[in-house]
Design a protein around this motif. Structure first.
Motif, PDB file in Angstrom:
ATOM      1  N   GLU A 295      50.707  32.570  50.917  1.00 28.87           N
ATOM      2  CA  GLU A 295      50.963  34.065  49.987  1.00 28.87           C
ATOM      3  C   GLU A 295      50.449  33.642  48.357  1.00 28.87           C
ATOM      4  O   GLU A 295      50.443  35.239  47.389  1.00 28.87           O
ATOM      5  CB  GLU A 295      51.683  34.689  50.318  1.00 28.87           C
ATOM      6  N   GLN A 296      50.124  32.625  48.335  1.00 25.20           N
ATOM      7  CA  GLN A 296      49.606  33.001  46.621  1.00 25.20           C
ATOM      8  C   GLN A 296      48.799  33.233  46.086  1.00 25.20           C
ATOM      9  O   GLN A 296      49.307  33.707  45.009  1.00 25.20           O
ATOM     10  CB  GLN A 296      49.786  31.055  45.853  1.00 25.20           C
ATOM     11  N   PRO A 297      47.755  33.495  47.039  1.00 22.64           N
ATOM     12  CA  PRO A 297      47.036  34.922  46.591  1.00 22.64           C
ATOM     13  C   PRO A 297      47.728  35.593  46.198  1.00 22.64           C
ATOM     14  O   PRO A 297      46.778  36.688  44.825  1.00 22.64           O
ATOM     15  CB  PRO A 297      45.852  34.293  47.363  1.00 22.64           C
ATOM     16  N   LYS A 298      48.516  36.614  46.744  1.00 20.36           N
ATOM     17  CA  LYS A 298      48.936  37.668  45.862  1.00 20.36           C
ATOM     18  C   LYS A 298      50.010  37.917  45.487  1.00 20.36           C
ATOM     19  O   LYS A 298      49.927  38.653  44.404  1.00 20.36           O
ATOM     20  CB  LYS A 298      50.034  38.100  46.855  1.00 20.36           C
ATOM     21  N   ASP A 299      49.906  36.702  44.698  1.00 16.78           N
ATOM     22  CA  ASP A 299      51.120  36.131  42.869  1.00 16.78           C
ATOM     23  C   ASP A 299      49.868  36.933  42.001  1.00 16.78           C
ATOM     24  O   ASP A 299      49.785  37.258  40.953  1.00 16.78           O
ATOM     25  CB  ASP A 299      51.471  35.226  43.530  1.00 16.78           C
ATOM     26  N   VAL A 300      48.420  35.570  42.511  1.00 16.75           N
ATOM     27  CA  VAL A 300      47.373  36.111  41.340  1.00 16.75           C
ATOM     28  C   VAL A 300      47.100  37.268  41.168  1.00 16.75           C
ATOM     29  O   VAL A 300      47.420  38.603  39.395  1.00 16.75           O
ATOM     30  CB  VAL A 300      46.281  35.212  41.871  1.00 16.75           C
ATOM     31  N   THR A 301      47.198  38.491  42.129  1.00 19.50           N
ATOM     32  CA  THR A 301      46.515  40.101  42.386  1.00 19.50           C
ATOM     33  C   THR A 301      48.016  40.518  41.639  1.00 19.50           C
ATOM     34  O   THR A 301      48.308  41.589  40.622  1.00 19.50           O
ATOM     35  CB  THR A 301      46.803  40.589  43.605  1.00 19.50           C
ATOM     36  N   LEU A 302      49.801  40.093  41.928  1.00 18.72           N
ATOM     37  CA  LEU A 302      50.707  40.678  41.222  1.00 18.72           C
ATOM     38  C   LEU A 302      50.266  40.511  39.472  1.00 18.72           C
ATOM     39  O   LEU A 302      50.860  41.623  39.322  1.00 18.72           O
ATOM     40  CB  LEU A 302      51.407  40.155  41.490  1.00 18.72           C
ATOM     41  N   VAL A 303      50.194  38.869  39.516  1.00 20.84           N
ATOM     42  CA  VAL A 303      49.883  38.732  37.497  1.00 20.84           C
ATOM     43  C   VAL A 303      48.973  39.878  36.689  1.00 20.84           C
ATOM     44  O   VAL A 303      48.816  40.457  36.188  1.00 20.84           O
ATOM     45  CB  VAL A 303      49.995  37.400  37.670  1.00 20.84           C
ATOM     46  N   ILE A 328      39.525  31.836  37.521  1.00 21.53           N
ATOM     47  CA  ILE A 328      40.562  30.742  38.027  1.00 21.53           C
ATOM     48  C   ILE A 328      40.545  29.394  37.846  1.00 21.53           C
ATOM     49  O   ILE A 328      39.152  29.487  38.608  1.00 21.53           O
ATOM     50  CB  ILE A 328      40.822  31.496  38.900  1.00 21.53           C
ATOM     51  N   LEU A 329      41.693  28.668  37.799  1.00 20.64           N
ATOM     52  CA  LEU A 329      41.406  27.471  37.800  1.00 20.64           C
ATOM     53  C   LEU A 329      42.877  26.937  38.401  1.00 20.64           C
ATOM     54  O   LEU A 329      44.074  27.013  38.127  1.00 20.64           O
ATOM     55  CB  LEU A 329      40.930  26.563  36.011  1.00 20.64           C
ATOM     56  N   GLY A 330      41.864  26.599  39.304  1.00 19.93           N
ATOM     57  CA  GLY A 330      43.315  25.995  39.836  1.00 19.93           C
ATOM     58  C   GLY A 330      43.313  24.417  40.470  1.00 19.93           C
ATOM     59  O   GLY A 330      42.605  23.782  41.314  1.00 19.93           O
ATOM     60  N   HIS A 331      44.599  24.055  40.559  1.00 21.61           N
ATOM     61  CA  HIS A 331      44.593  22.343  41.253  1.00 21.61           C
ATOM     62  C   HIS A 331      45.386  22.584  42.362  1.00 21.61           C
ATOM     63  O   HIS A 331      46.357  22.609  42.525  1.00 21.61           O
ATOM     64  CB  HIS A 331      45.386  21.545  40.126  1.00 21.61           C
ATOM     65  N   SER A 332      44.940  21.692  43.047  1.00 26.23           N
ATOM     66  CA  SER A 332      45.094  21.088  44.776  1.00 26.23           C
ATOM     67  C   SER A 332      45.440  22.287  45.685  1.00 26.23           C
ATOM     68  O   SER A 332      44.643  23.481  45.598  1.00 26.23           O
ATOM     69  CB  SER A 332      46.971  20.106  44.178  1.00 26.23           C
ATOM     70  N   LEU A 333      47.395  22.741  45.671  1.00 27.14           N
ATOM     71  CA  LEU A 333      47.383  23.852  46.427  1.00 27.14           C
ATOM     72  C   LEU A 333      47.196  24.987  45.300  1.00 27.14           C
ATOM     73  O   LEU A 333      46.693  26.435  45.872  1.00 27.14           O
ATOM     74  CB  LEU A 333      49.076  23.912  46.337  1.00 27.14           C
ATOM     75  N   GLY A 334      46.837  25.046  44.127  1.00 27.28           N
ATOM     76  CA  GLY A 334      46.837  25.743  43.263  1.00 27.28           C
ATOM     77  C   GLY A 334      44.941  25.939  43.403  1.00 27.28           C
ATOM     78  O   GLY A 334      44.827  27.315  43.036  1.00 27.28           O
ATOM     79  N   GLY A 335      44.586  24.634  44.335  1.00 26.27           N
ATOM     80  CA  GLY A 335      42.751  25.117  44.006  1.00 26.27           C
ATOM     81  C   GLY A 335      42.576  25.783  45.657  1.00 26.27           C
ATOM     82  O   GLY A 335      41.355  26.370  45.411  1.00 26.27           O
ATOM     83  N   TYR A 336      43.708  25.754  46.354  1.00 28.56           N
ATOM     84  CA  TYR A 336      43.625  26.401  47.710  1.00 28.56           C
ATOM     85  C   TYR A 336      43.399  27.822  46.947  1.00 28.56           C
ATOM     86  O   TYR A 336      42.585  29.001  47.780  1.00 28.56           O
ATOM     87  CB  TYR A 336      44.326  26.317  48.631  1.00 28.56           C
ATOM     88  N   THR A 337      44.597  28.550  46.460  1.00 24.00           N
ATOM     89  CA  THR A 337      44.856  29.926  45.491  1.00 24.00           C
ATOM     90  C   THR A 337      43.708  29.743  44.724  1.00 24.00           C
ATOM     91  O   THR A 337      43.225  31.645  45.239  1.00 24.00           O
ATOM     92  CB  THR A 337      46.182  29.617  44.895  1.00 24.00           C
TER      93      THR A 337
END
Length: 538
Positions: A295-303, A328-337
């Motif tokens: 669900e972390q992409p939803k946090d991106v939308t919330l931000v 958006i720049l993400g690493h590892s799990l943040g890369g998934y996001t």
């Protein structure tokens, strides 16, 4: 007619190839395996050791290998000699974590004995073999496994050969193959200095911290850099850290982009930050709730929604950034996001199917990224499409993508994407997690930055307390690469400044490339080309 001799050769090769995982088996004098209806067969450990060390095939071993192809023998020897850079203390600590025990359990399926018996012996053999200061090999573990005879599960071996090769040997073949390909070279503008973009820019900025409540669960902490003195709203770059990491691991790139006028929003995800994950891995806390990381992409939308509201209501924020022009720049799990936010769709049935295989003794999984994805999977599927339409460019470093995006999800990426893969990444192995998914992206500008000798931690700060062999060499150089290429990528696709296009060519990247982290930039790769690259004959 069945060629029983070839069957024996392939069977033995299958069993030994799978031992080429980050932990292996054997320490006995003889390896024993059964083939029905032919009966039981064995080979001495000495014969295997001689073959691994010198390539010698004695009469004992020749009985099994005489009908194997040269490339099959080459693959076997390469895997037997693959070195794993862990010492005995690090191995011991690893096997005392929840995640380490999961890896050990997977490996123990290779041995024809109850798991509660084989797993502790296997862990002990690996810890013993890891006393080698140069790193341990498959042969080391085999020779450290107690007992005079080691009985192996042949079905388990045969079902995991390809995976072991993909994780540990195919990466080198792919990097070598890609290095031989003719990549179109574009004229390099005169006086272009590839690393000049790593120098700090002139822009000043201020920082503010936000705590954003969520409908369920802990709040999201956001670190915002607001540019000062811009004549027009700046593009915004979201930074999404990975598992067991915080935004502070990327302050070097945040500071750099801000010095060139970008607004930055660095997110700390409460379910996967460093404190929560350290406790989880040590058994002091539960892993994230089922589906939480999905669900972390939803946090991106919330931000982004929160920042849009701030810009509309707070005079200090008005005109600082363009909320509809976001990278958006993400690493590892943040890369998934980052990749999910850019439009790649989740394939929940594919993930569940792969996770179900973990409990089958004849199927071993040695990809840590998959084991982690399966840790918190619940029964309720998430939304398959988590795209954030305000995201216009994705930069993903060592992203986790497989199997959550499945064979089709990457095809739905809707924005220009740069994926960074390190050849020595043992946590999100480059072939399944970055290179294969990259080959599936269609219809958008895409780039694959191959970093020879790069690890999962090469681009992170705050790694001082970790063993150097895990972090890898050349971190300062890795930061320089990311400053230069990250700035060029976001300037090209968020600022629409075509003068930065040459920086995203292999010609310029080759000028930038230095030891100990040589680079190659691949602008295109199809599944058919990738299959050719993985062929051991190339």
């Amino acid at each position: 007619m069945i060629d029983f001799k070839r069957l024996l050769g392939i069977a033995l090769t299958s069993s030994l190839l799978v031992l080429a995982s980050p932990s292996v088996i054997k320490g006995a004098e003889t390896i024993t395996f059964s083939i029905m209806p032919l009966g039981q067969f064995d080979i001495s450990v000495k014969s295997l050791t001689d073959f691994a060390e010198t390539g010698t095939i004695d009469p004992d071993f020749k009985f099994y290998t005489q009908h194997l192809k040269p490339e099959e023998l080459e693959k076997l020897r390469g895997l037997l000699n693959h070195s794993f850079k862990f010492n005995s203390v690090e191995a011991f600590r690893f096997f005392n974590t929840t995640f380490g025990k999961e890896i050990a359990q997977q490996l123990s399926y290779i041995i024809a004995a109850p798991t509660d018996q084989s797993q502790p012996f296997l862990e002990g053999a690996i810890v013993t073999a890891a006393q080698n200061p140069d790193g341990f090999k498959i042969i080391d573990v085999i020779n450290a496994y107690g007992g005079s005879d080691l009985v192996l599960n042949l079905d388990t071996f045969k079902n995991t050969i390809d995976q072991a090769d993909t994780l540990y040997q195919a990466t080198d073949r792919i990097f070598t193959w890609l290095g031989k390909q003719e990549i179109p070279s574009n004229p390099v503008p005169p006086n272009l200095k590839p690393l000049a973009l790593a120098e700090p820019g002139p822009q000043k900025w201020t920082t503010q911290n936000l705590t954003i409540p969520r409908p369920n669960g802990q709040p999201v902490n956001v670190f915002v850099y607001l540019p000062q003195g811009n004549s027009s709203p700046a593009p915004l770059v979201v930074i999404a850290p990975g598992l067991n990491s915080n935004f502070q691991a990327f302050t070097y790139i945040a500071d750099h982009l801000a010095s060139y006028g970008f607004t930055i929003a660095g997110i700390d995800f409460p379910e996967s930050d460093a404190a929560r994950m350290q406790d989880s891995l040590q058994g002091l806390d539960a892993f994230p709730d089922p589906n939480a990381w999905l669900e972390q992409p939803k946090d991106v939308t919330l931000v982004l929604d929160t920042l849009a509201q701030k810009a509309a209501t707070d005079p200090a924020w008005q005109g600082k950034f363009d909320i509809n022009n976001v990278g958006i720049l993400g690493h590892s799990l943040g890369g998934y996001t980052a990749i999910a936010s850019g439009g790649a769709t989740l394939e929940w049935p594919e993930l569940l199917q792969q996770c179900e295989q973990l409990n089958k003794p004849n199927q071993i999984n040695l990809n840590p990224a998959l084991l982690w994805q399966c840790q918190g999977v619940g029964s309720a599927p998430p939304a398959s499409n988590l795209r954030e339409s305000r995201i216009k460019a994705v930069l993903a470093i060592n992203p986790v993508t497989n199997p959550i995006f499945g064979p089709d999800g990457m095809k739905n990426l809707a924005v220009p994407t740069l994926i960074v893969a390190g050849s020595k990444d043992i946590f999100a192995p480059p072939v399944p997690e970055q290179i294969i998914p990259f080959s599936l992206i269609e219809g958008v500008n895409k780039y694959l930055l191959l970093v020879q000798n790069g690890t999962h931690l090469s681009f992170l700060e705050d790694t001082d307390n970790l063993p150097e062999k895990i972090v890898g060499p050349g971190q300062d150089l890795a930061y320089t690469y990311m400053k230069s290429l990250g700035l060029a990528f976001f300037d090209l696709y968020l600022q629409q400044d075509s003068s930065f296009k040459p920086y995203l060519t292999d010609s310029v990247v080759q000028q930038m490339s230095q030891e100990p982290l040589p680079l190659q930039l691949v602008p295109s790769l199809t599944p058919a080309q990738l299959q050719q690259a993985m062929d051991i004959n190339n």
